[in-house]
Design an enzyme around this catalytic site. Structure first.
Site, PDB file in Angstrom:
ATOM      1  N   GLU A 171     -10.936 -24.845   1.791  1.00  0.00           N
ATOM      2  CA  GLU A 171     -10.605 -23.686   2.610  1.00  0.00           C
ATOM      3  C   GLU A 171      -9.122 -23.376   2.428  1.00  0.00           C
ATOM      4  OE1 GLU A 171     -11.374 -22.218   7.138  1.00  0.00           O
ATOM      5  OE2 GLU A 171     -10.540 -24.205   6.901  1.00  0.00           O
TER       6      GLU A 171
ATOM      7  N   HIS B 213     -14.903 -17.371   8.934  1.00  0.00           N
ATOM      8  CA  HIS B 213     -14.937 -17.439  10.396  1.00  0.00           C
ATOM      9  C   HIS B 213     -14.649 -16.083  11.025  1.00  0.00           C
ATOM     10  CE1 HIS B 213     -13.971 -21.578   9.017  1.00  0.00           C
ATOM     11  NE2 HIS B 213     -14.953 -21.844   9.850  1.00  0.00           N
TER      12      HIS B 213
END
Length: 753
Positions: free
Chosen positions: A665, A694
């Protein structure tokens, strides 16, 4: 000296995840802000009453959060990034949601704040952002409003406030660099103002959380505590609260502070309570964190009593949970499917409150008869056949160094894999899961409830897998996934298919925002009775000529995201899981699956909080991964995925995993994580996440290209993959299609030069 009890916090989400449902309804525009706020009020009132009825003397107030308690503290202090601010400078609940999610029902979308793990737990917090010349003021009065609510209901209130030094420690400087500790004097007046407001309300004790005090902090940070707390003294009594580790190494700093009490975690810390008693100022209250707030096991109260009895009557004493009960499910009594033997081994948040009440009563009365009765199931468990499997223990004892070594080094394997897969430059893939639509969730639920037979369930899952393959081929992705329609959760799914685990119906705990997880519970030795993922992976591969990844959750992540046993080491559990999944890798390979991803997003979060303890953990964590993967042949490409990580301090261990490809990430940190790989000269292939899954925001082609070009300045382009930050389970299909189309287009543009 009457002994009282308290909890450091209580689960927020509600027994039926009422908070999650209210949040998501509000975000979707299906309910009003007033309706959302009403759900929060109802949950707080219920949870205070439940704790009171269970026998808790001092109720925590301020532990509730609409997204995350660190973010709540940031708003309290007026710490709102410029991109999330309302035009009129006001702060409201949508401001909070924009910081957490990147968007809200009002205001302009903007990149969400960075999210990372709360110490070494599976809870996530939103990282505070600091800029030079920042101003602070009391902006968000949620704590004061909730104290007023609790007082109006007649409760004995103990407000909970994240301490100033820990809050600064958890944040990051953005833009021009400076020492964030220099902001301490600017935030202290806001803390003074909050404490003054609490004093006006007649509050006696405030729980001020400083968990950073269990870390090996730089000396400048330790030195900052004394002047900070000098500034905060005098208005109310302060219970300096630590958890997740012991405090003995920093006790000299702590005992110099002008506070009136100290909470210590006597479950996870190695502090000796008698030694603590000797070293603490005699007029301080000691809050003994004896009941584990982070696990689900019934406490051996006979043992807890023995741990504390020698200081009873010698100082003011409270008994408490080790940390907030946020990390525990709410109520064991609603679990109707656990058999009586196993159920007797557990205690969830409400049962932990009962344990605290029982322990308080015994410590006050001296009558210990009730302790043996409560602890009897723990003694019985030690001899249960549900716990011990001689075959597993024998296999574990027979592991050799060869079991954790691939047949050849990466360079040899990479050549074999290039010849087999013939992938283009900038190969595109996803991390594993696709949107879990209402149809998919309904299908699984109907099957689970017995409303759907196995044949119809399998037909439905097969169709969702087929659709996922069609979508990916249409988008032009290079390496496909089956989409994980059959999986409820990346850890729970594996636990359901491994012996040694049990599951709850309502054992939900908050992971971040509205995201809740229902961790499996490791009750005994772990083994694999049958293949787990092979059938669906093989079916997905039959639908396409492109490679389809087999998807496994790694042993350390299954360990970290489960409630572990407490009678054996974490190393033992991880290696048992690794051996079970090693057999799965062999079976996937035999079924023709050439790329196998073993996700280890939790490797870093499992690190002990003190660096001096890291090496031992990393040694067995890496070994567990390698035991899992080493059975693969040279031309089988092993991927691993890690998220929310900072890598620079564990790069040796990341390289030692010897995965052929690692995906990470990076989008929220603007590719800064790649610095670690560049400086280390990481030898294998890397897929830096190019967009934040997200957030529902869709990245542009230009944005993704820019990130990839930035990545290519650090890592040779021939070793770069193109992928999202994480799995797409929580996203909807429209934004997923749009984002992946832009991602594929960006990769194609780069191939053309």
């Amino acid at each position: 000296m009457t002994i009282l009890n308290h909890t450091l916090g209580f689960p927020r989400v509600g027994l039926r995840r009422e908070l999650k449902k209210a949040q998501e309804s509000y975000w979707a525009g299906n309910s009003t802000r007033e309706e959302l706020l009403a759900v929060g009020r109802e949950l707080r009132a219920r949870h205070w009453d439940q704790q009171k009825q269970a026998g808790i003397d001092l109720l925590p107030v301020g532990d509730f959060a609409w997204y995350d308690h660190v973010l709540t503290t940031s708003l309290l202090l007026g710490n709102v990034p410029a991109r999330h601010q309302n035009k009129d400078g006001s702060v409201d609940i949508d401001t909070l949601f924009r910081i957490g999610r990147g968007r809200a029902p009002t205001g302009e979308p903007a990149a969400a704040a960075e999210m990372t793990k709360w110490f070494n737990t599976n809870y996530h917090y939103m990282v505070p952002e600091f800029v030079k010349g920042q101003q602070f003021k009391l902006t968000w009065t949620q704590l004061l409003e909730e104290v007023d609510e609790a007082l109006a209901l007649g409760h004995n209130v103990k407000p909970v406030l994240l301490g100033p030094v820990t809050w600064l420690w958890l944040g990051k400087v953005k833009g021009e660099q400076f020492d964030r500790l220099s902001l301490l004097n600017d935030i202290l007046p806001v803390y003074q103002q909050v404490l003054a407001e609490l004093a006006k309300r007649g509050i006696e004790w405030v729980q001020i959380d400083e968990p950073a005090l269990v870390l090996e902090l730089p000396q400048a940070w330790l030195d900052a505590y004394k002047p900070a707390y000098d500034a905060l003294q005098g208005q109310v009594k302060l219970l300096l609260t630590t958890y997740f580790e012991g405090v003995t190494p920093n006790l000299d700093t702590i005992t110099a502070l002008p506070v009136q009490g100290l909470h210590v975690d006597l479950v996870h810390g190695k502090d000796d309570v008698v030694e603590l008693h000797k070293r603490l100022p005699s007029d301080w209250l000691l809050s003994a964190g004896l009941i584990n707030g982070r696990n689900v096991w019934r406490a051996d109260l006979t043992e807890k009593y023995a741990q504390i009895k020698d200081i009873v009557g010698k100082r003011d004493l409270w008994v408490a949970s080790s940390c907030s009960l946020l990390h525990s499910p709410i109520d064991l009594s609603v679990e109707t499917r656990l058999d009586a033997e196993v159920k007797s081994w557990f205690a969830f948040a409400l049962q932990k409150c009962h344990e605290l009440a029982l322990l308080r009563d015994v410590l006050n009365s001296g009558d210990t008869a009730a302790l043996a009765e409560w602890s009897a199931p723990i003694q019985a468990r030690r001899h249960s056949t549900r716990v011990h499997n001689p075959a597993v223990e024998k296999r574990l004892a027979a592991i050799t160094a060869q079991d954790s070594q691939r047949a050849n080094v990466y360079e040899v394997r990479a050549e074999a894999q290039r010849a087999r897969f013939k992938l283009p430059a900038w190969p595109t893939t996803t991390i594993g899961s696709f949107p879990q639509t209402t149809e998919i969730r309904t299908l699984r639920l109907d099957f689970k409830k017995g409303n759907l037979d196995a044949n119809n369930y399998r037909t439905g899952i097969a169709e969702h897998i087929r659709q996922a393959i069609v979508e990916q081929e249409r988008l032009g992705l290079d390496v496909l996934v089956h989409g994980e329609a059959e999986r409820n959760d990346m850890v729970e799914y594996f636990g359901e298919h491994l012996d040694g685990f049990v599951f709850t119906q309502n054992g939900w705990v908050q992971s971040y925002g509205s995201r809740c997880v229902k961790p499996p519970i490791v009750i005994g030795d772990v083994s694999r009775p049958a293949p787990i993922t092979v059938e669906w992976a093989k079916y997905a591969q039959s639908l396409t000529d492109k490679p389809v990844k087999g998807m496994l959750t790694g042993p350390v992540t299954i360990l970290c995201w489960s409630f572990p046993r407490e009678d054996v080491s974490r190393e033992t559990i991880a290696k048992q899981i690794a051996l079970a999944l090693r057999d799965e890798v062999a079976d996937l390979e035999a079924a023709g699956i050439g790329i196998i991803q073993i996700d280890e997003p939790a490797l870093r979060e499992g690190l002990p909080l003190r660096r001096s303890d890291w090496d031992a953990y990393l040694q067995w964590g890496v070994e567990a991964f390698r035991i899992n993967a080493a059975v693969a042949k040279d031309d089988t490409q092993i991927h691993t995925h890690m998220c929310y990580c900072e890598f620079n301090d564990i790069m040796d261990s990341i390289a030692a995993l010897d995965a052929d490809v690692i995906t990470i990430e990076t989008s929220r940190s603007d590719m800064e994580l790649l610095e670690s790989f560049e400086e280390f000269d990481y030898p294998n292939e890397i897929g830096p996440g190019v967009y934040d899954i997200h957030s529902p925001n869709v990245p542009s082609v230009e944005w993704i290209e820019a990130l990839l070009k930035k990545a290519a300045k650090r890592i040779p382009a021939e070793r770069l993959w193109v992928n999202p930050d994480c799995g797409l389970k929580t996203r909807g299909w429209p934004e997923t299609r749009a984002a992946l189309a832009n991602m594929v287009q960006a990769a194609q543009n780069l191939r053309r030069g």
